[in-house]
Design an enzyme around this catalytic site. Structure first.
Site: not given
Ligand SMILES: [Zn+2]
Length: 504
Positions: A296, A144, A21, A147, A129, A126, A18
């Site tokens: 927008k 988390c 990255h 997350h 993670c 988590c 995405h």
């Molecule tokens: Zn996490």
């Protein structure tokens, strides 16, 4: 020859590539290209992180083996780099057998050096993670902080890494090297975590099988974070077949990371390297987040800044430029499709694209494409004085947005110069042929200088432009030593199709 080694984090293969990255890879690429312009030996590494529970879980949910999922998603990340114009020298995968062997070798050495012991770990974990959370960072409801999912209370027999033994060495490192982590706010954050007291951390996982096997105990695999961090070191040993580049490029000059993985890079990583008796990286640069809330909608891109849609339509250079121009590198900042289209139209198409096409068009129309020889116009020289040195200094400190602003001020200066001098007026008066020569020669030379300086940011379009500027034959020099007014020797130029067309 000085060497420069820059890395991105290796990207985790349980999700698709995405914008975040793309952002990190682009920034590292600008550093790599700039240092190549300095004439340094450069190695630029990116790749994928493929082990750990999140990948195993995601694969099993799809009814496939983790390796299959890793293969599939690693290919998407590998394909991303060239689409962004990234010039990485290697793409590492943590499932590479050479990497896995190196992880076993280094972590065995850490154990032989006395920094590994067996114990029981209990804590809040988590699964997304793949990390235990300290009590002081857990959100309300045992969630988390990243997350926001509920954490799991886990207890397991583990081998531990004696992180606590590095409390003092790390404090000393931070005291001695004020630029070890940048920006300063991230340095302070890491240091205060160290000062809050370091506790030992699990080095292995017992129940998992999707990881690098622990050579001294076949019921364990290494904890994915230690496996992953070692990629920066292991890659050099096998990136170039038949050659070991470790001596030439280690330690790394720059690890470019996002702020969510600060602790692993700024604390665990140097501690692990010290435990293994290896040199520490020179610097870690932490960039911020790109925020897309409440944006927008733009005319053509919709309302989500999708890197692939932008590249498809406007080219990789436009995305590279926008991300480093609009969000000060190192800080969080908002991005939007609307802001993207504004920058594209007003800066890439108008400021730079127009400057390039009209300069070349005037040279062709008034001088048959031959650049008049002579010294650059004294009216412009002071504005370019010290520019390349300043850009070098800024990019040397990973100040990518400030460096781009320095260059862009000169793009605008050249546009003002065109308006001030009005070459189309000079062309009407034969007695002013000398003035027209001076103006056109200066414009060509100014354009060459900013094109060389912009190359790390806009590799594709500047290479096209340099071709047009060097139409007399022979590729123009990209090195920084030539990036001063009057240092170049342009003979002939040709016209160019619009670099950044307005209607795309
Ligand atoms: Zn996490």
């Amino acid at each position: 020859m000085p060497s420069f080694y820059v890395t991105t984090p290796i990207y985790y293969v349980n999700a698709a590539p995405h914008l975040g990255h793309a952002y990190t890879t682009i920034a590292a690429d600008v550093l790599a290209r700039h240092h190549r312009q300095r004439g340094e030996a450069v190695f630029f590494l990116t790749g994928t992180d493929e082990h750990g529970e999140p990948v195993a879980d995601a694969a099993h949910a799809q009814g496939i083996e983790p390796q299959e999922l890793a293969n599939r998603n690693a290919e998407r990340f590998r394909a991303l780099a060239p689409r962004l114009g990234a010039s990485n020298d290697f793409f590492i995968r943590t499932t590479d057998p050479q990497h896995m062997a190196k992880v076993q070798e280094i972590l065995s050495r850490v154990r032989e050096n006395g920094f590994v012991y067996e114990g029981t770990y209990e804590g809040w974990y988590c699964p997304r993670c793949a990390d235990f959370k300290a009590e002081n960072e857990i959100e309300e409801g045992k969630r988390c902080p990243i997350h926001h999912i509920e954490l799991v209370r886990e207890q397991e027999e583990n081998y531990f890494f004696k992180l606590s033994a590095f409390q003092e060495p790390l404090e000393r490192l931070y005291a001695e090297r004020a630029d070890f982590v940048a920006p300063r706010s991230r340095y302070n954050e890491a240091l205060s975590f160290i000062r809050s007291g370091l506790r030992d951390v699990p080095l292995t996982r017992h129940k998992l099988t999707w990881g690098v096997p622990v050579p001294w105990d076949d019921e364990h695999v290494f904890y994915v974070w230690f496996d992953a961090l070692l990629n920066y070191y292991s890659a050099l040993s096998y990136a170039k077949p038949g050659e070991d580049l470790t001596e030439e490029f280690w330690p790394a000059s720059y690890h470019v990371i996002a702020k969510d993985i600060l602790r692993f890079h700024a604390i665990y990583w140097p501690a692990l390297l010290m435990a293994a008796g290896l040199d520490l990286p020179e610097r870690i640069f932490v960039h911020g987040y790109l925020l897309m809330d409440g944006e927008k909608m733009s005319k053509s891109l919709g309302n989500v800044l999708d890197p692939f849609a932008v590249i498809e339509r406007f080219g990789a250079d436009a995305l590279r430029f926008y991300l480093l121009r609009d969000v000060p590198f190192g800080q969080d900042g908002s991005v939007s499709t609307e802001a993207f289209e504004q920058r594209y139209a007003s800066e890439l198409a108008n400021d730079f694209g127009n400057l390039a096409s009209r300069t070349l068009a005037m040279l062709v129309r008034y001088r048959d494409g031959v650049v008049p020889p002579g010294e650059p116009d004294p009216a412009l020289v002071p504005d370019f004085d010290g520019l390349s040195t300043r850009v070098e200094e800024l990019i040397g400190n990973a100040e990518l947005t400030l460096a781009l602003e320095e260059i862009w001020q000169r793009v605008r200066r050249l546009n003002r110069y065109v308006e001030e001098q009005a070459p189309w007026q000079l062309a009407k008066d034969d007695s002013r042929a000398g003035d027209l020569d001076r103006v056109l020669g200066t414009l060509a030379e100014g354009l060459r200088v900013i094109t060389v300086l912009l190359w790390p940011y806009l590799p594709e379009s500047t290479e096209r432009l340099l071709d047009a500027l060097g139409a007399g034959g022979g590729a123009l020099d990209l090195s920084l030593t030539g990036a001063t007014l009057g240092a170049g020797r342009i003979g002939r130029v040709s016209k160019i199709e619009s670099l950044f067309p307005k209607s795309v």
